[in-house]
Design a protein around this motif. Structure first.
Motif, PDB file in Angstrom:
ATOM      1  N   ASP A 119       1.036  -1.388  -0.011  1.00  0.00           N
ATOM      2  CA  ASP A 119      -0.002  -0.019   0.073  1.00  0.00           C
ATOM      3  C   ASP A 119       0.997   1.396   0.098  1.00  0.00           C
ATOM      4  O   ASP A 119       0.102   2.696  -0.004  1.00  0.00           O
ATOM      5  CB  ASP A 119      -0.999   0.027   1.180  1.00  0.00           C
ATOM      6  CG  ASP A 119      -2.542   0.727   1.443  1.00  0.00           C
ATOM      7  OD1 ASP A 119      -3.138   0.677   0.168  1.00  0.00           O
ATOM      8  OD2 ASP A 119      -2.649   1.374   1.708  1.00  0.00           O
TER       9      ASP A 119
ATOM     10  N   ARG B 166      -6.710  -7.059   3.189  1.00  0.00           N
ATOM     11  CA  ARG B 166      -5.813  -6.233   3.598  1.00  0.00           C
ATOM     12  C   ARG B 166      -6.985  -4.320   3.862  1.00  0.00           C
ATOM     13  O   ARG B 166      -5.808  -4.077   3.693  1.00  0.00           O
ATOM     14  CB  ARG B 166      -4.851  -6.769   1.910  1.00  0.00           C
ATOM     15  CG  ARG B 166      -5.141  -5.225   1.884  1.00  0.00           C
ATOM     16  CD  ARG B 166      -3.976  -5.580   0.046  1.00  0.00           C
ATOM     17  NE  ARG B 166      -3.057  -5.123  -0.357  1.00  0.00           N
ATOM     18  CZ  ARG B 166      -2.382  -4.586  -1.593  1.00  0.00           C
ATOM     19  NH1 ARG B 166      -2.202  -6.018  -2.265  1.00  0.00           N
ATOM     20  NH2 ARG B 166      -1.586  -4.075  -2.232  1.00  0.00           N
ATOM     21  N   ARG B 167      -7.485  -4.708   2.642  1.00  0.00           N
ATOM     22  CA  ARG B 167      -8.602  -3.173   2.674  1.00  0.00           C
ATOM     23  C   ARG B 167      -8.797  -2.876   3.460  1.00  0.00           C
ATOM     24  O   ARG B 167      -8.886  -1.582   3.843  1.00  0.00           O
ATOM     25  CB  ARG B 167      -9.660  -2.780   1.713  1.00  0.00           C
ATOM     26  CG  ARG B 167     -10.369  -1.724   1.442  1.00  0.00           C
ATOM     27  CD  ARG B 167     -11.071  -2.176   0.809  1.00  0.00           C
ATOM     28  NE  ARG B 167     -11.455  -2.116  -0.526  1.00  0.00           N
ATOM     29  CZ  ARG B 167     -11.244  -1.950  -2.298  1.00  0.00           C
ATOM     30  NH1 ARG B 167     -11.780  -0.776  -2.051  1.00  0.00           N
ATOM     31  NH2 ARG B 167     -11.354  -2.725  -3.361  1.00  0.00           N
ATOM     32  N   GLN B 168      -9.285  -3.062   4.534  1.00  0.00           N
ATOM     33  CA  GLN B 168      -9.104  -2.707   6.157  1.00  0.00           C
ATOM     34  C   GLN B 168      -8.455  -2.409   6.691  1.00  0.00           C
ATOM     35  O   GLN B 168      -8.465  -1.349   7.249  1.00  0.00           O
ATOM     36  CB  GLN B 168     -10.579  -3.517   7.088  1.00  0.00           C
ATOM     37  CG  GLN B 168     -11.552  -4.169   6.474  1.00  0.00           C
ATOM     38  CD  GLN B 168     -12.729  -5.491   6.968  1.00  0.00           C
ATOM     39  OE1 GLN B 168     -11.411  -6.637   7.311  1.00  0.00           O
ATOM     40  NE2 GLN B 168     -13.966  -4.701   7.870  1.00  0.00           N
TER      41      GLN B 168
ATOM     42  N   CYS C   2      -5.341  -1.398   5.402  1.00  0.00           N
ATOM     43  CA  CYS C   2      -5.161   0.141   4.977  1.00  0.00           C
ATOM     44  C   CYS C   2      -5.761   1.300   5.187  1.00  0.00           C
ATOM     45  O   CYS C   2      -5.163   2.280   5.891  1.00  0.00           O
ATOM     46  CB  CYS C   2      -4.687  -0.817   3.437  1.00  0.00           C
ATOM     47  SG  CYS C   2      -3.530  -1.784   3.308  1.00  0.00           S
ATOM     48  N   THR C   3      -6.976   0.630   4.794  1.00  0.00           N
ATOM     49  CA  THR C   3      -7.989   1.666   5.498  1.00  0.00           C
ATOM     50  C   THR C   3      -7.274   2.240   6.890  1.00  0.00           C
ATOM     51  O   THR C   3      -7.611   3.456   7.326  1.00  0.00           O
ATOM     52  CB  THR C   3      -9.301   1.598   5.294  1.00  0.00           C
ATOM     53  OG1 THR C   3      -9.328   1.285   4.042  1.00  0.00           O
ATOM     54  CG2 THR C   3     -10.751   2.851   5.288  1.00  0.00           C
ATOM     55  N   ALA C   4      -7.762   1.724   7.786  1.00  0.00           N
ATOM     56  CA  ALA C   4      -7.122   1.839   9.643  1.00  0.00           C
ATOM     57  C   ALA C   4      -5.566   2.148   8.901  1.00  0.00           C
ATOM     58  O   ALA C   4      -6.004   3.691   9.762  1.00  0.00           O
ATOM     59  CB  ALA C   4      -7.406   0.743  10.288  1.00  0.00           C
TER      60      ALA C   4
ATOM     61  N   GLN D 164      -4.127   4.881   7.218  1.00  0.00           N
ATOM     62  CA  GLN D 164      -4.964   5.369   6.057  1.00  0.00           C
ATOM     63  C   GLN D 164      -5.047   6.614   7.415  1.00  0.00           C
ATOM     64  O   GLN D 164      -4.579   7.665   7.082  1.00  0.00           O
ATOM     65  CB  GLN D 164      -5.627   5.574   4.873  1.00  0.00           C
ATOM     66  CG  GLN D 164      -4.341   5.335   4.430  1.00  0.00           C
ATOM     67  CD  GLN D 164      -5.325   4.663   3.015  1.00  0.00           C
ATOM     68  OE1 GLN D 164      -5.959   4.400   2.699  1.00  0.00           O
ATOM     69  NE2 GLN D 164      -4.627   4.140   1.605  1.00  0.00           N
ATOM     70  N   HIS D 165      -6.065   5.667   7.615  1.00  0.00           N
ATOM     71  CA  HIS D 165      -7.088   6.921   9.084  1.00  0.00           C
ATOM     72  C   HIS D 165      -6.257   7.587   9.909  1.00  0.00           C
ATOM     73  O   HIS D 165      -5.881   8.724  10.886  1.00  0.00           O
ATOM     74  CB  HIS D 165      -8.505   6.319   9.282  1.00  0.00           C
ATOM     75  CG  HIS D 165      -9.653   6.620   8.548  1.00  0.00           C
ATOM     76  ND1 HIS D 165      -9.943   5.272   7.766  1.00  0.00           N
ATOM     77  CD2 HIS D 165     -10.002   7.512   7.885  1.00  0.00           C
ATOM     78  CE1 HIS D 165     -11.194   5.626   7.443  1.00  0.00           C
ATOM     79  NE2 HIS D 165     -10.944   6.898   7.612  1.00  0.00           N
TER      80      HIS D 165
ATOM     81  N   VAL E 265      -9.790   5.025  15.487  1.00  0.00           N
ATOM     82  CA  VAL E 265      -9.933   4.733  14.061  1.00  0.00           C
ATOM     83  C   VAL E 265     -10.540   3.150  14.732  1.00  0.00           C
ATOM     84  O   VAL E 265     -10.052   2.035  15.589  1.00  0.00           O
ATOM     85  CB  VAL E 265      -9.181   4.185  13.038  1.00  0.00           C
ATOM     86  CG1 VAL E 265     -10.141   3.242  12.113  1.00  0.00           C
ATOM     87  CG2 VAL E 265      -8.598   5.096  12.070  1.00  0.00           C
TER      88      VAL E 265
END
Length: 127
Positions: A24, A106-108, A110-112, A114-115, A123
């Protein structure tokens, strides 16, 4: 890009988290214990965010976050854990870290992260 410290005593999980975060675009430093994490911070400097397992032998993730925050009180943190009893939830909430329950995608993750990097402390927590 965020400089992230990943701490998990399970090598397969630690490697997977590091791989996902690197893919990411983040710079990742990984450690298998609190002692290893503190040594890495001494060697390489403080990260911009930390992803911590809670249940580790010796110093657990909540205690480790307390030690890291002695150096940087505003260090953003994300706990990744399967521990959901009331005592663990209270400790994580009181520590001021976000919570991402295992299993996650993975998306969860990477999003966390990023937050966290954007300054959205807590988060996934109930703060």
């Amino acid at each position: 890009m965020v400089h992230v410290l990943v701490v998990d005593d399970e090598i397969d999980i630690r490697d997977l988290l590091a791989c996902w975060l690197q893919a990411d675009g983040h710079e990742v430093l990984a450690a298998g214990s609190a002692e290893g994490a503190l040594a890495a911070v001494d060697r390489d400097g403080l990260p911009q965010a930390v992803v911590l397992d809670v249940d580790m032998p010796g110093t657990d993730g909540v205690e480790l976050l307390g030690r890291l925050r002695e150096r940087d009180p505003g260090l953003p943190a994300l706990f990744v854990t399967v521990l959901w009893d009331g005592r663990h939830q209270e400790r994580m909430r009181d520590a001021g870290g976000g919570v991402l329950p295992k299993p996650f995608t993975r998306r969860q993750l990477c999003t966390a992260v990023q937050h966290l990097a954007a300054g959205a402390a807590g988060v996934g927590s109930e703060r």
